[in-house]
Design an enzyme around this catalytic site. Structure first.
Site, PDB file in Angstrom:
ATOM      1  CD  GLN A   1      -3.081  -0.884   0.246  1.00  0.00           C
ATOM      2  OE1 GLN A   1      -3.302   0.214  -0.247  1.00  0.00           O
ATOM      3  NE2 GLN A   1      -3.797  -1.956  -0.058  1.00  0.00           N
TER       4      GLN A   1
ATOM      5  CB  SER B   1       0.507  -6.312  -4.860  1.00  0.00           C
ATOM      6  OG  SER B   1      -0.519  -6.803  -5.674  1.00  0.00           O
TER       7      SER B   1
ATOM      8  CG  HIS C   1      -3.944  -5.711  -7.787  1.00  0.00           C
ATOM      9  ND1 HIS C   1      -5.096  -5.336  -7.145  1.00  0.00           N
ATOM     10  CD2 HIS C   1      -3.296  -6.535  -6.936  1.00  0.00           C
ATOM     11  CE1 HIS C   1      -5.136  -5.922  -5.954  1.00  0.00           C
ATOM     12  NE2 HIS C   1      -4.059  -6.651  -5.809  1.00  0.00           N
TER      13      HIS C   1
ATOM     14  CB  CYS D   1     -21.956  -7.434   6.847  1.00  0.00           C
ATOM     15  SG  CYS D   1     -23.149  -8.030   8.036  1.00  0.00           S
TER      16      CYS D   1
END
Lengths: 144, 401
Positions: B179, B199, B201, B324
């Protein structure tokens, strides 16, 4: 496939029977903010034991809101005896299904309605079989 | 209006990157391990990419290992350090409470094998205190692994300081820079970083490709066994188009760090100031020591999934750390690690800006979030309880500084 069925999204976006009822005949609240969902059901019951009006307030995810909305539709205008027969399975089926990890939302809806009816019975000194009102399931299954 | 503001989840591949990748699917499609011309051309492109990536972080080409992404790089770095440590009887690893699951779950697996794991506190501001890492280092510490910037709340960690401590103590140091790499200037030599994960992407490169940098002399343990690719340390025919795409994307991202940060800083201020006006809300993580593209808020009395679904209806793509949406039963471990209670962590929202996001879109986000939070609070029994004083507020009514 999308996370939720069209029915769930419809009830989530346009929830039916949202709000509260002043001087309700029965009020039931289940859930816990720690777990991330609370459902509160308000019932207006007439002399013929018919649910004249029902409203809900819910803190929770999309399926919690949709389950509350659907369950109020399923019991509105029905006799109490019928409302007590409402199962989480019926709520789930009426919503065209819920993802497996969201099934507890429909359980909460069933419990909230039972809890509101119990409150009505208690307030009015109506006798009932405690077996019809099982203890609310605890929170342990849903959060740490 | 459509606004994609979840760039910490993933980014769109830039046109320039796609164009750079295409020839490696249809023209230079040879296997870099093959000896004929089209294979050797592929090999040349692979080694060119390695050199360019190395240069971007101050490393040597031999120190760059191409992987399938950040998770694989994290796994391999930690497992390698653990195996090296175990040979010398060192079976203690230090990390933090709010690492990515690629790190935390790898550490948990090592714990089952008999390693001892110390997770240092990340405090209310979401920033590690280097002296606490120093105090946790023992004779038998095999590795310190601390993420460069947190994926949820964007807080930047004092990596150079931790690197200096680890060097002085002779302990290997890994950082998950997934990040951070496109937001912060990173030099592995100057910052004493022994291993680092990237990373593609996250900076407009393709999915499924990443980098593990491992300082020369660190013998890696294979996570994927097979052929002799990546100097025998990572088997499998190289994802050459992906590697080329990642290289172009990384060059672009690093060249524009300062320019983007300047732009993001203004939009970040606007978002934070705007969302702070929502009563009983608070920014998660330090306001200053954070990547400029990240804004993360908690709102009392509402649940994050319904918030983000309604924002999606308004064309806004963002994410939440609620249970959730996390796919687990608990809310975000990051928000819990910075001391947010469960009931507040369920009501979180992460906005991560991209280069295309405009000021007008930011205004639209603030307006939409304000409306949706108010709407959801309107029929939340939890909110009623807070208003009526039946449950205590966690936040102050106003968080405006």
């Amino acid at each position: 496939m999308a996370l939720y069925s069209e029915k769930v999204m419809d009830h989530f976006r346009n929830p039916r029977n949202v709000g509260s009822i002043e001087n309700a005949d029965g009020v039931g609240e289940v859930g816990n903010p720690v777990c991330g969902d609370i459902m509160k059901i308000y019932l207006k019951i007439n002399d013929d034991q018919i649910i004249e009006d029902v409203k809900f307030e819910t803190f929770g995810c999309g399926s919690a809101i949709a389950s509350s909305s659907m369950s109020t539709e399923l019991i509105k205008g029905k006799p109490i005896s019928e409302a007590l027969k409402l199962t989480n399975k019926a709520v789930t089926e009426a919503l065209d299904g819920l993802p497996p990890h969201k099934l507890h939302c429909s359980v909460l809806a069933e419990e909230a309605i039972k809890s509101a009816v119990k409150d009505y019975y208690d307030k009015n000194g109506i006798e009932y079989d405690p077996a019809d009102f099982p203890e609310e399931h605890d929170c342990e299954h849903c959060c740490g | 209006m459509f606004v994609y503001a979840d760039n910490a989840a993933t980014t769109a591949v830039s046109k320039k990157v796609v164009e750079a990748m295409l020839p490696y699917y249809t023209e230079v499609y040879g296997n870099p391990s093959s000896l004929y011309t089209v294979g050797q051309k592929a090999k040349e492109a692979l080694e060119d990419a390695r050199e360019r990536v190395a240069k971007l972080i101050g490393a040597k080409p031999r120190e760059i290992y191409f992987t399938s992404g950040g998770s694989e790089a994290d796994n391999q770095a930690i497992i390698s350090a653990a195996r090296l440590g175990a040979k010398k009887g060192k079976k203690h690893i230090i990390s933090t409470k709010f690492e990515h699951h690629a790190v935390l779950h790898t550490l948990q697996a090592l714990e089952k094998e008999g390693f001892e794991i110390t997770l240092v506190d990340v405090h209310e501001n979401g920033v590690v205190v280097p002296s606490e890492i120093e105090a946790a280092i023992r004779e038998d510490t095999a590795l310190v692994t601390v993420m460069y910037a947190n994926n949820e709340i964007g807080t930047i960690q004092p990596i150079a300081e931790i690197g200096a401590i680890c060097k002085a103590k002779g302990v290997l140091f890994h950082t998950d820079a997934v990040q951070a790499i496109s937001h912060v200037h990173i030099n592995v030599v100057e910052q004493n970083i022994d291993m680092l994960s990237i990373s593609a992407h996250k900076f407009h490169g393709p999915k499924g490709v990443g980098v593990l940098y491992a300082r020369g002399g660190i013998v890696l343990t294979n996570v994927i066994n097979g052929g002799a690719q990546e100097r025998g340390k990572r088997a499998g025919t190289e994802n050459l188009a992906g590697i080329v795409g990642m290289t172009v994307a990384l060059e672009d991202a690093i060249a524009h760090i300062d320019e983007n940060n300047e732009k993001f800083a203004k939009l970040q201020d606007k978002l934070i100031d705007g969302l702070s006006k929502i009563p009983y809300s608070e920014l998660n993580g330090d306001r200053n020591s954070r990547v400029k593209s990240n804004v993360n808020f908690c709102f009392e009395g509402i649940e994050g999934e319904s918030l983000l679904l309604l924002l999606d209806d308004k064309g806004i793509s963002v994410s939440s750390g609620s249970a959730c949406t996390s796919g687990s039963l608990d809310p975000s471990h990051v928000l819990l690690a910075i001391g947010r209670p469960h009931e507040v962590a369920h009501g979180s929202l992460r906005i991560s800006l991209g280069e295309d996001v405009t000021e007008e879109q930011v205004d639209y986000i603030v307006k939409s979030v304000t409306e949706v939070v108010e709407y959801l609070r309107g029929f939340s029994p939890f909110w009623d309880d807070l208003v009526e004083g039946k449950r205590p507020h966690v936040f102050k009514e106003s968080s405006i500084a």
